[in-house]
Design a protein around this motif. Sequence first.
Motif, PDB file in Angstrom:
ATOM      1  N   GLY A  87     -49.676   8.370  80.492  1.00  0.00           N
ATOM      2  CA  GLY A  87     -50.027   9.222  81.627  1.00  0.00           C
ATOM      3  C   GLY A  87     -49.479   8.724  82.943  1.00  0.00           C
ATOM      4  N   GLU A  88     -48.704   7.656  82.921  1.00  0.00           N
ATOM      5  CA  GLU A  88     -48.094   7.107  84.131  1.00  0.00           C
ATOM      6  C   GLU A  88     -46.673   7.652  84.267  1.00  0.00           C
ATOM      7  OE1 GLU A  88     -49.596   5.565  86.582  1.00  0.00           O
ATOM      8  OE2 GLU A  88     -49.707   3.422  86.132  1.00  0.00           O
ATOM      9  N   PRO A  89     -46.256   8.046  85.487  1.00  0.00           N
ATOM     10  CA  PRO A  89     -44.899   8.563  85.675  1.00  0.00           C
ATOM     11  C   PRO A  89     -43.838   7.531  85.300  1.00  0.00           C
ATOM     12  CG  PRO A  89     -46.270   9.012  87.598  1.00  0.00           C
ATOM     13  CD  PRO A  89     -47.048   8.072  86.727  1.00  0.00           C
ATOM     14  N   LYS A  90     -42.718   8.020  84.799  1.00  0.00           N
ATOM     15  CA  LYS A  90     -41.632   7.114  84.416  1.00  0.00           C
ATOM     16  C   LYS A  90     -41.046   6.392  85.621  1.00  0.00           C
ATOM     17  CE  LYS A  90     -38.186  10.837  84.444  1.00  0.00           C
ATOM     18  NZ  LYS A  90     -37.250  11.614  83.588  1.00  0.00           N
ATOM     19  N   GLU A  91     -41.303   6.912  86.836  1.00  0.00           N
ATOM     20  CA  GLU A  91     -40.815   6.251  88.040  1.00  0.00           C
ATOM     21  C   GLU A  91     -41.443   4.871  88.232  1.00  0.00           C
ATOM     22  OE1 GLU A  91     -39.692  10.329  88.167  1.00  0.00           O
ATOM     23  OE2 GLU A  91     -41.699   9.451  87.905  1.00  0.00           O
ATOM     24  N   PHE A  92     -42.555   4.613  87.534  1.00  0.00           N
ATOM     25  CA  PHE A  92     -43.195   3.303  87.623  1.00  0.00           C
ATOM     26  C   PHE A  92     -42.573   2.288  86.665  1.00  0.00           C
ATOM     27  CE2 PHE A  92     -47.389   5.358  89.148  1.00  0.00           C
ATOM     28  CZ  PHE A  92     -46.964   5.260  90.462  1.00  0.00           C
ATOM     29  N   ILE A  93     -41.560   2.715  85.917  1.00  0.00           N
ATOM     30  CA  ILE A  93     -40.852   1.810  85.018  1.00  0.00           C
ATOM     31  C   ILE A  93     -39.390   1.729  85.448  1.00  0.00           C
ATOM     32  CG2 ILE A  93     -39.954   1.469  82.674  1.00  0.00           C
ATOM     33  CD1 ILE A  93     -42.788   0.787  82.642  1.00  0.00           C
ATOM     34  N   LYS A  94     -38.943   0.547  85.834  1.00  0.00           N
ATOM     35  CA  LYS A  94     -37.536   0.325  86.157  1.00  0.00           C
ATOM     36  C   LYS A  94     -36.877  -0.345  84.958  1.00  0.00           C
ATOM     37  CE  LYS A  94     -34.335  -2.121  89.234  1.00  0.00           C
ATOM     38  NZ  LYS A  94     -33.406  -0.969  89.302  1.00  0.00           N
ATOM     39  N   ILE A  95     -36.001   0.389  84.289  1.00  0.00           N
ATOM     40  CA  ILE A  95     -35.342  -0.155  83.105  1.00  0.00           C
ATOM     41  C   ILE A  95     -34.326  -1.211  83.507  1.00  0.00           C
ATOM     42  CG2 ILE A  95     -33.853   0.372  81.137  1.00  0.00           C
ATOM     43  CD1 ILE A  95     -36.686   1.406  80.797  1.00  0.00           C
ATOM     44  N   GLN A 122     -53.383   2.939  86.578  1.00  0.00           N
ATOM     45  CA  GLN A 122     -54.219   4.136  86.538  1.00  0.00           C
ATOM     46  C   GLN A 122     -53.764   4.999  85.364  1.00  0.00           C
ATOM     47  OE1 GLN A 122     -56.884   4.527  88.676  1.00  0.00           O
ATOM     48  NE2 GLN A 122     -56.302   2.443  89.286  1.00  0.00           N
ATOM     49  N   PHE A 123     -54.096   4.573  84.166  1.00  0.00           N
ATOM     50  CA  PHE A 123     -53.590   5.218  82.970  1.00  0.00           C
ATOM     51  C   PHE A 123     -54.439   6.415  82.567  1.00  0.00           C
ATOM     52  CE2 PHE A 123     -52.390   0.681  82.551  1.00  0.00           C
ATOM     53  CZ  PHE A 123     -51.013   0.836  82.611  1.00  0.00           C
ATOM     54  N   ASP A 124     -53.786   7.402  82.005  1.00  0.00           N
ATOM     55  CA  ASP A 124     -54.454   8.580  81.436  1.00  0.00           C
ATOM     56  C   ASP A 124     -53.916   8.729  80.017  1.00  0.00           C
ATOM     57  OD1 ASP A 124     -55.785  10.918  80.938  1.00  0.00           O
ATOM     58  OD2 ASP A 124     -54.494  12.171  82.197  1.00  0.00           O
ATOM     59  N   LEU A 125     -54.521   7.996  79.097  1.00  0.00           N
ATOM     60  CA  LEU A 125     -53.956   7.836  77.754  1.00  0.00           C
ATOM     61  C   LEU A 125     -54.036   9.118  76.936  1.00  0.00           C
ATOM     62  CD1 LEU A 125     -55.407   4.310  76.890  1.00  0.00           C
ATOM     63  CD2 LEU A 125     -53.242   4.874  78.003  1.00  0.00           C
ATOM     64  N   SER A 126     -53.003   9.328  76.132  1.00  0.00           N
ATOM     65  CA  SER A 126     -52.963  10.502  75.257  1.00  0.00           C
ATOM     66  C   SER A 126     -53.840  10.279  74.037  1.00  0.00           C
ATOM     67  CB  SER A 126     -51.526  10.785  74.808  1.00  0.00           C
ATOM     68  OG  SER A 126     -51.139   9.866  73.800  1.00  0.00           O
ATOM     69  N   GLU A 127     -54.015  11.326  73.247  1.00  0.00           N
ATOM     70  CA  GLU A 127     -54.827  11.230  72.037  1.00  0.00           C
ATOM     71  C   GLU A 127     -54.189  10.313  70.996  1.00  0.00           C
ATOM     72  OE1 GLU A 127     -55.587  15.131  70.599  1.00  0.00           O
ATOM     73  OE2 GLU A 127     -56.982  15.642  72.207  1.00  0.00           O
ATOM     74  N   GLU A 128     -52.904  10.021  71.149  1.00  0.00           N
ATOM     75  CA  GLU A 128     -52.226   9.123  70.213  1.00  0.00           C
ATOM     76  C   GLU A 128     -52.634   7.665  70.423  1.00  0.00           C
ATOM     77  OE1 GLU A 128     -48.033   9.548  70.411  1.00  0.00           O
ATOM     78  OE2 GLU A 128     -48.028  11.687  69.953  1.00  0.00           O
ATOM     79  N   VAL A 129     -53.205   7.374  71.592  1.00  0.00           N
ATOM     80  CA  VAL A 129     -53.491   5.993  71.967  1.00  0.00           C
ATOM     81  C   VAL A 129     -54.997   5.776  72.051  1.00  0.00           C
ATOM     82  CG1 VAL A 129     -53.162   4.216  73.724  1.00  0.00           C
ATOM     83  CG2 VAL A 129     -51.326   5.859  73.243  1.00  0.00           C
ATOM     84  N   GLU A 130     -55.496   4.795  71.316  1.00  0.00           N
ATOM     85  CA  GLU A 130     -56.922   4.458  71.392  1.00  0.00           C
ATOM     86  C   GLU A 130     -57.213   3.645  72.649  1.00  0.00           C
ATOM     87  OE1 GLU A 130     -60.277   1.974  68.852  1.00  0.00           O
ATOM     88  OE2 GLU A 130     -58.499   2.737  67.834  1.00  0.00           O
ATOM     89  N   TYR A 131     -56.365   2.641  72.893  1.00  0.00           N
ATOM     90  CA  TYR A 131     -56.461   1.891  74.135  1.00  0.00           C
ATOM     91  C   TYR A 131     -55.143   1.186  74.412  1.00  0.00           C
ATOM     92  CZ  TYR A 131     -57.767  -2.015  70.988  1.00  0.00           C
ATOM     93  OH  TYR A 131     -57.809  -2.937  69.974  1.00  0.00           O
ATOM     94  N   LEU A 132     -55.004   0.763  75.651  1.00  0.00           N
ATOM     95  CA  LEU A 132     -53.838   0.016  76.127  1.00  0.00           C
ATOM     96  C   LEU A 132     -54.341  -1.326  76.625  1.00  0.00           C
ATOM     97  CD1 LEU A 132     -51.090   1.390  78.512  1.00  0.00           C
ATOM     98  CD2 LEU A 132     -52.441  -0.607  79.185  1.00  0.00           C
ATOM     99  N   PHE A 133     -53.551  -2.375  76.429  1.00  0.00           N
ATOM    100  CA  PHE A 133     -53.986  -3.676  76.918  1.00  0.00           C
ATOM    101  C   PHE A 133     -52.796  -4.500  77.397  1.00  0.00           C
ATOM    102  CE2 PHE A 133     -53.017  -4.426  72.499  1.00  0.00           C
ATOM    103  CZ  PHE A 133     -52.578  -5.737  72.410  1.00  0.00           C
ATOM    104  N   THR A 134     -53.093  -5.502  78.191  1.00  0.00           N
ATOM    105  CA  THR A 134     -52.053  -6.392  78.696  1.00  0.00           C
ATOM    106  C   THR A 134     -52.244  -7.777  78.096  1.00  0.00           C
ATOM    107  OG1 THR A 134     -53.343  -7.104  80.640  1.00  0.00           O
ATOM    108  CG2 THR A 134     -52.011  -5.101  80.865  1.00  0.00           C
ATOM    109  N   VAL A 135     -51.144  -8.491  77.963  1.00  0.00           N
ATOM    110  CA  VAL A 135     -51.181  -9.838  77.410  1.00  0.00           C
ATOM    111  C   VAL A 135     -50.130 -10.677  78.128  1.00  0.00           C
ATOM    112  CG1 VAL A 135     -49.653  -9.134  75.516  1.00  0.00           C
ATOM    113  CG2 VAL A 135     -50.960 -11.231  75.319  1.00  0.00           C
ATOM    114  N   LYS A 136     -50.510 -11.899  78.491  1.00  0.00           N
ATOM    115  CA  LYS A 136     -49.552 -12.806  79.105  1.00  0.00           C
ATOM    116  C   LYS A 136     -48.603 -13.346  78.037  1.00  0.00           C
ATOM    117  CE  LYS A 136     -52.866 -14.377  82.587  1.00  0.00           C
ATOM    118  NZ  LYS A 136     -53.561 -15.542  83.182  1.00  0.00           N
TER     119      LYS A 136
END
Length: 225
Positions: A87-95, A122-136
């Motif tokens: 749910g985050e715009p692709k503009e927030f990802i710089k390849i 500020q994620f708005d996860l789709s039905e395909e995703v149960e949850y999102l997480f971060t890891v160092k």
Amino acid sequence: MDSDFLNIQKGLRDVMSSDLIDEDYKLSSVVIPIFKDTNGDLSLILTKRSETLKNHAGQISFPGGMYSESDRSLEETGLREWEEETGEPKEFIKILGKYSEIKTRTGYQIVSYVGVYSGNFQFDLSEEVEYLFTVKFSEFFNLPFYTIEYKPHPPGFIYYFQHDVGLIWGATCEIILQFLKDFLGFQRTPQQVKPNISTPPFFIPTGKKFYSDLKNRDNIYFRDF
């Protein structure tokens, strides 16, 4: 740009990557979203797929999916899937660049792209995703690390990181492991174990419990129902 990101971008140019498409495989693309946390630690975003999906249900993965003929490139495929899943715009990802291509035993050719995430979580996860997480990335230097020998055709090894959020294995684990080796000096040898279940993931660590109260973790983002 942060010096660590610049070094990764420079290193991507040295990674050997084929542009050949194997028509015997289903073509897909993933984004490897990296960022610096508030302590300046290089970190990674992963998703846990919904248990209701037909393919790879419940697995930890990168944002990504199947190539569509409407996509102008595989990079666009990864960014489109990023938007759909998070749910985050692709503009927030710089390849930063194309990273690797792997072929899976389940018939997928996965092309990965490293991208720097600059959003506000500020994620708005789709039905395909149960949850999102971060890891160092530093966590992978201490997580339980396993491998099994996979003897059915084609033979090889399957790798596993035991994170308290869940078991990271398969193609996702292979990509993370190669990234750690290419950019972060990872040299650990996995503990070789034997399969203990007959279906994927073929191995479940015994005596290792997943974190039971995930909703109280500040590095986990759940889908709103």
